[in-house]
Design a protein around this motif. Sequence first.
Motif: not given
Length: 147
Positions: A88-89, A38-42, A33-34, A28-29
């Motif tokens: 890889h994602a 937070q900044n890099l994921y955003a 994200a985990g 899952t996304p």
Amino acid sequence: MDELGIGGIPVEKPQAAVTFSPLGEPITPEEVAGRLSQNLYAQLADGSDDTVRGAIARAGIYIGTVLRRLKVPYNLDDKIVREVVLIHAIYELHIALGHEEAGKEYRIKARDIIRAAWGDFPEAESAPEKGAAAAVATPPKRKQPWR
């Protein structure tokens, strides 16, 4: 077809597309994200979980083909397989934004895990080895009269 006089000839219909779905619980996304701040994921998600789902799908296809070539079952409940697809994602997210250098370390990490777990990583640049197709016989050299 009728104008050619071949209208009644039976033809084979193309097969339906082969579906590509791994076993196990889908990634899952939120799981991606985990793994990131937070900044890099955003930044990588570009404000949309659909972007992350696309990266997960691309990673799944790529890793699935590698595993198939290695004859390893594609099961996302296997911790190693899941880890490789997750890594890889993240690589795919970096590439989608044009951050090839930032994503390169993730690709290398996924490759290293595959090599450690299954002993090989099929490189796209190197074609599978093939045996000799034919042998070529050369005639014996003739003595040259001027020597």
